[in-house]
Design a protein around this motif. Sequence first.
Motif, short mmCIF file in Angstrom:
data_model
loop_
_atom_site.label_atom_id
_atom_site.label_comp_id
_atom_site.label_asym_id
_atom_site.label_seq_id
_atom_site.Cartn_x
_atom_site.Cartn_y
_atom_site.Cartn_z
N LEU A 17 0.83 -1.19 0.00
CA LEU A 17 0.00 0.00 0.00
C LEU A 17 0.87 1.25 0.00
O LEU A 17 1.90 1.31 0.67
CB LEU A 17 -0.92 0.02 1.23
N TRP A 18 0.39 2.25 -0.73
CA TRP A 18 1.01 3.58 -0.77
C TRP A 18 0.16 4.49 0.10
O TRP A 18 -1.02 4.70 -0.17
CB TRP A 18 1.05 4.03 -2.23
N LEU A 19 0.76 5.03 1.16
CA LEU A 19 0.07 5.91 2.11
C LEU A 19 0.57 7.34 1.93
O LEU A 19 1.77 7.59 1.95
CB LEU A 19 0.34 5.44 3.55
N ARG A 20 -0.36 8.24 1.76
CA ARG A 20 -0.03 9.67 1.60
C ARG A 20 -0.20 10.35 2.97
O ARG A 20 -1.31 10.53 3.45
CB ARG A 20 -0.97 10.28 0.58
N MET A 21 0.93 10.71 3.59
CA MET A 21 0.91 11.33 4.92
C MET A 21 1.10 12.84 4.76
O MET A 21 2.05 13.28 4.10
CB MET A 21 2.04 10.75 5.78
N PRO A 22 0.22 13.66 5.36
CA PRO A 22 0.34 15.12 5.19
C PRO A 22 1.54 15.69 5.94
O PRO A 22 1.96 15.19 6.98
CB PRO A 22 -0.97 15.64 5.78
N LEU A 23 2.09 16.78 5.38
CA LEU A 23 3.15 17.57 6.00
C LEU A 23 2.72 19.04 6.02
O LEU A 23 2.07 19.51 5.07
CB LEU A 23 4.47 17.46 5.21
N PRO A 24 3.10 19.79 7.05
CA PRO A 24 2.68 21.20 7.16
C PRO A 24 3.65 22.17 6.49
O PRO A 24 3.96 23.23 7.03
CB PRO A 24 2.67 21.41 8.69
N PHE A 25 4.13 21.82 5.29
CA PHE A 25 5.11 22.64 4.58
C PHE A 25 4.61 22.92 3.17
O PHE A 25 3.54 22.45 2.77
CB PHE A 25 6.47 21.92 4.51
N GLY A 26 5.43 23.64 2.39
CA GLY A 26 5.13 23.80 0.98
C GLY A 26 5.07 22.44 0.29
O GLY A 26 4.18 22.19 -0.55
N LEU A 27 6.02 21.57 0.60
CA LEU A 27 5.95 20.17 0.17
C LEU A 27 5.01 19.49 1.17
O LEU A 27 5.41 19.12 2.27
CB LEU A 27 7.34 19.53 0.18
N ASP A 28 3.74 19.31 0.79
CA ASP A 28 2.69 19.05 1.77
C ASP A 28 2.41 17.58 2.05
O ASP A 28 1.38 17.24 2.64
CB ASP A 28 1.39 19.73 1.32
#
Length: 362
Positions: free
Chosen positions: A36-47
């Motif tokens: 599985l590919w999990l998309r984890m959020p980040l609080p930056f421009g690269l989000d």
Amino acid sequence: MSNLDAQGHEWRSGLRFPWPQPPANGAVQQVAEGLLWLRMPLPFGLDHINLYLLRHGQGWVAVDTGLNNAQTREVWEGLFDTALGGLPLVAVICTHFHSDHVGVLGWLSDRFRCPVFMSASEYQAMHQLGTQSDVSSSWAFREHYQRAGFSTEQTEALFPLLGSAHFRPQVPTSFRRLSEGSQLTIGGRRWQVRIGRGHSPEHACLYCAEDGLLISGDQVLPRITSSVCVQVTEPDADPLRDWLDSVECLRSVPDSVLVLPAHERPFFNLHQRLDQLRDHHQEHLQRLLDACTAPRSAVQLMAVLFPTVKGRFDELMAIGETLAHVNYLIAQGHLVREETAGVFRYGRTPEGVTAQSVLGQL
């Protein structure tokens, strides 16, 4: 430019993307059986950061963890009973020590009492990152950035950024070592560890030859380039040499693999991307050489490579990248360094003079 082929795959800049859109933040996408590919959020421009979940018996193996913040832990909590089906993590593999990859590593390892796998250099660097004292008291920190050409005010402005809890991972007590050529069998798949350097000390990629899969972490990204930076901890390092060597070593992985990167979308055409990454840095090196007709500080050269830096974090990355290119050119004998009023300046090596490496210079 992009277009679609007969399979509905998107082609962009010579790379083929089998998924037109990534999963939503906090959601998963199956890319292969038991993967599985999990998309984890980040609080930056690269989000975002891409994490990968590998089914193994009556549990899962996670590759990388996300940042050390409440949002990351909230996403993981939601996944335990949904995507993971109530099954535990039986191991966590970390590609490298950067905070978005190891932020909640200790939390996950303690929660499931599961082992951590990473290379020795990355484990040591993670511990240094997690336990380092306040940089605002470090004379070496101030000297490093003032020698680059930052003013006292610019240097002081970096302290709140580096003191953020985001950049302090939760570190585990122990680890299992990954080295070049290490073999891991996970859910019936055999994964070989391929080590890359330059972006971090001993970055672990995972290659499954039978299924044509490469979990590349930050070592190979499809659109953006991996940061290759000189840090205050080793101001005379030559990480760009390490990184370019690693690019060439990765050519032994077949071009046909599906590359699973830590940012952006999975893609095909690995060798095309390796060519692009090599050419990108060669262009940066030539631009610096062209700019050094007279001695210039690292800050002045940063403006040549990164004319539109936005914010303190981007500035920190940009000066580190600039110094990496400068140190490479010095080590190759193309530039010399001089110090004037506490600031290093760089100029072309005079004709007929053999420049020495920065190593050992005082």
